[in-house]
Write a protein that holds these residues in place. Sequence first.
Motif, mmCIF file in Angstrom:
data_model
loop_
_atom_site.group_PDB
_atom_site.id
_atom_site.type_symbol
_atom_site.label_atom_id
_atom_site.label_comp_id
_atom_site.label_asym_id
_atom_site.label_seq_id
_atom_site.Cartn_x
_atom_site.Cartn_y
_atom_site.Cartn_z
ATOM 1 N N THR A 45 -87.215 -58.220 -17.070
ATOM 2 C CA THR A 45 -87.458 -59.230 -16.035
ATOM 3 C C THR A 45 -87.162 -58.672 -14.652
ATOM 4 N N MET A 46 -86.030 -58.006 -14.490
ATOM 5 C CA MET A 46 -85.656 -57.476 -13.180
ATOM 6 C C MET A 46 -86.630 -56.396 -12.705
ATOM 7 N N ILE A 47 -87.092 -55.546 -13.625
ATOM 8 C CA ILE A 47 -88.008 -54.475 -13.223
ATOM 9 C C ILE A 47 -89.366 -55.052 -12.831
ATOM 10 N N ILE A 48 -89.849 -56.018 -13.565
ATOM 11 C CA ILE A 48 -91.123 -56.652 -13.200
ATOM 12 C C ILE A 48 -91.004 -57.333 -11.846
ATOM 13 N N MET A 49 -89.865 -57.974 -11.593
ATOM 14 C CA MET A 49 -89.659 -58.623 -10.287
ATOM 15 C C MET A 49 -89.651 -57.588 -9.165
ATOM 16 N N MET A 50 -89.123 -56.391 -9.441
ATOM 17 C CA MET A 50 -89.085 -55.341 -8.427
ATOM 18 C C MET A 50 -90.452 -54.704 -8.209
ATOM 19 N N ALA A 51 -91.337 -54.771 -9.213
ATOM 20 C CA ALA A 51 -92.649 -54.123 -9.122
ATOM 21 C C ALA A 51 -93.712 -55.047 -8.534
ATOM 22 N N ILE B 257 -84.428 -48.346 -9.943
ATOM 23 C CA ILE B 257 -83.627 -49.463 -10.448
ATOM 24 C C ILE B 257 -83.542 -49.411 -11.966
ATOM 25 N N LEU B 258 -84.646 -49.087 -12.625
ATOM 26 C CA LEU B 258 -84.641 -48.994 -14.088
ATOM 27 C C LEU B 258 -83.650 -47.937 -14.562
ATOM 28 N N LEU B 259 -83.700 -46.765 -13.973
ATOM 29 C CA LEU B 259 -82.774 -45.703 -14.369
ATOM 30 C C LEU B 259 -81.333 -46.095 -14.088
ATOM 31 N N LEU C 62 -77.029 -62.210 -12.127
ATOM 32 C CA LEU C 62 -76.726 -62.723 -10.794
ATOM 33 C C LEU C 62 -76.044 -61.646 -9.943
ATOM 34 N N ILE C 63 -75.039 -60.972 -10.520
ATOM 35 C CA ILE C 63 -74.330 -59.918 -9.792
ATOM 36 C C ILE C 63 -75.266 -58.743 -9.505
ATOM 37 N N LEU C 64 -76.043 -58.355 -10.519
ATOM 38 C CA LEU C 64 -76.966 -57.233 -10.342
ATOM 39 C C LEU C 64 -78.037 -57.552 -9.302
ATOM 40 N N GLY C 65 -78.483 -58.808 -9.265
ATOM 41 C CA GLY C 65 -79.483 -59.198 -8.279
ATOM 42 C C GLY C 65 -78.992 -58.987 -6.862
ATOM 43 N N ILE C 66 -77.711 -59.269 -6.638
ATOM 44 C CA ILE C 66 -77.118 -59.048 -5.312
ATOM 45 C C ILE C 66 -76.950 -57.554 -5.051
ATOM 46 N N LEU C 67 -76.425 -56.828 -6.045
ATOM 47 C CA LEU C 67 -76.175 -55.403 -5.872
ATOM 48 C C LEU C 67 -77.473 -54.611 -5.678
ATOM 49 N N VAL C 68 -78.513 -54.995 -6.398
ATOM 50 C CA VAL C 68 -79.806 -54.304 -6.274
ATOM 51 C C VAL C 68 -80.318 -54.374 -4.847
ATOM 52 N N HIS C 69 -80.220 -55.545 -4.228
ATOM 53 C CA HIS C 69 -80.743 -55.685 -2.867
ATOM 54 C C HIS C 69 -79.867 -54.959 -1.837
ATOM 55 N N VAL C 70 -78.563 -54.925 -2.062
ATOM 56 C CA VAL C 70 -77.691 -54.139 -1.189
ATOM 57 C C VAL C 70 -78.041 -52.661 -1.321
ATOM 58 N N LEU D 259 -80.912 -51.339 -2.241
ATOM 59 C CA LEU D 259 -82.228 -51.054 -1.653
ATOM 60 C C LEU D 259 -82.194 -51.065 -0.128
ATOM 61 N N ILE D 260 -81.306 -51.842 0.447
ATOM 62 C CA ILE D 260 -81.178 -51.836 1.909
ATOM 63 C C ILE D 260 -80.812 -50.433 2.390
#
Length: 342
Positions: free
Chosen positions: A288-294, A266-268, A79-87, A89-90
């Motif tokens: 799961t997170m990498i597939i969602m990003m791809a 994101i993977l690295l 949940l935390i990473l999902g928020i941080l990933v999008h910040v 990527l912005i």
Amino acid sequence: MSLSETLSNVINMEIISAITSTLFIILLGYFLRKREVFSSDVGKTLSKVVLTVAIPALAFNSFMQDLNDEVLNQGINILILGILVHVFLIFLSKFFFFRYAPNKEDTLRVLSIFGSTTFFGIPVVGAVFGAEGILYASIFNIGYRIFLYSYAYLKMSGLKMARKNIREMILNPIVLATFIGLFIWLFQDSLPQIAQSSSESVAFLRIDQTLPWLFKPLTFLSSLASPLAWLAIGITLGDLPFGKTLSSQTSWYYSFIKVVVFPLVILLSLLLLNAMNILPVNSVGLSTMIIMMATPAATVAVAYAINFEKEAVLASNASLLSTLFSIVLIPIWIIVLNLIGN
């Protein structure tokens, strides 16, 4: 151990079957549309069924499982990473698209940040990783939807946050199903209990245990998500002009960034965080997170571009080409991720 032996140990028949199922059913939809067995309206109808009924059922059912410390910790970290990933990527997207004109830059940035995680990603994750993958995907999507209905909307519309948009976000069937399921999963030990045997009891809202007659139809509906989504993708591809799309250099550049570069970054980053024991996630959560990003461009983001007349043609071309990229590269990502996980 040789590379071929490692691959044979990692790439089992379940993974191969998931990959071939995705490809074959998408190709079936494409073939049936080209033969005009299906009209273009069929793809739209199937999409509505998937987004309104099948994926909400899939998201809700994924939370019908016992709560344990390991899965809870994984869920919180995701949940935390999902928020941080999008910040992240912005800010990162600015670097890759700054050379374009303002409107085109905004469109490309939004399309690169937000993928079709619900319509494209969750069915693939479910086929490969089952209930655990769907659970993590649903939690990851919480941060995704917060930014999709706020940052992306504001960026594409040039307006302030509208009440209608907030209402649409809250009342979206997938969002409702996710939060209801998440609530039951998190608080199942505190909810009123129903005895299942002399020594076991479960929360009354754990309908997989207490109301199997209600859970079973939801299971049937959730099983529709993957095949109907893949059919709809194939039908949509069969309706779009390949010639113009293939000649768009910007769409090629965007698709490479979206499906290859951003997932790799994101993977690295996640592997580095795991090595430092900061918000660590297991192999299923990571994959799961990498597939969602791809996944290809989000349909909602493309709809924003069309609705607000912000590079609508570019958005449509980018959506088509990134879908083709994803179809080809997600199987490769699955193989790579399984090699890393093992």
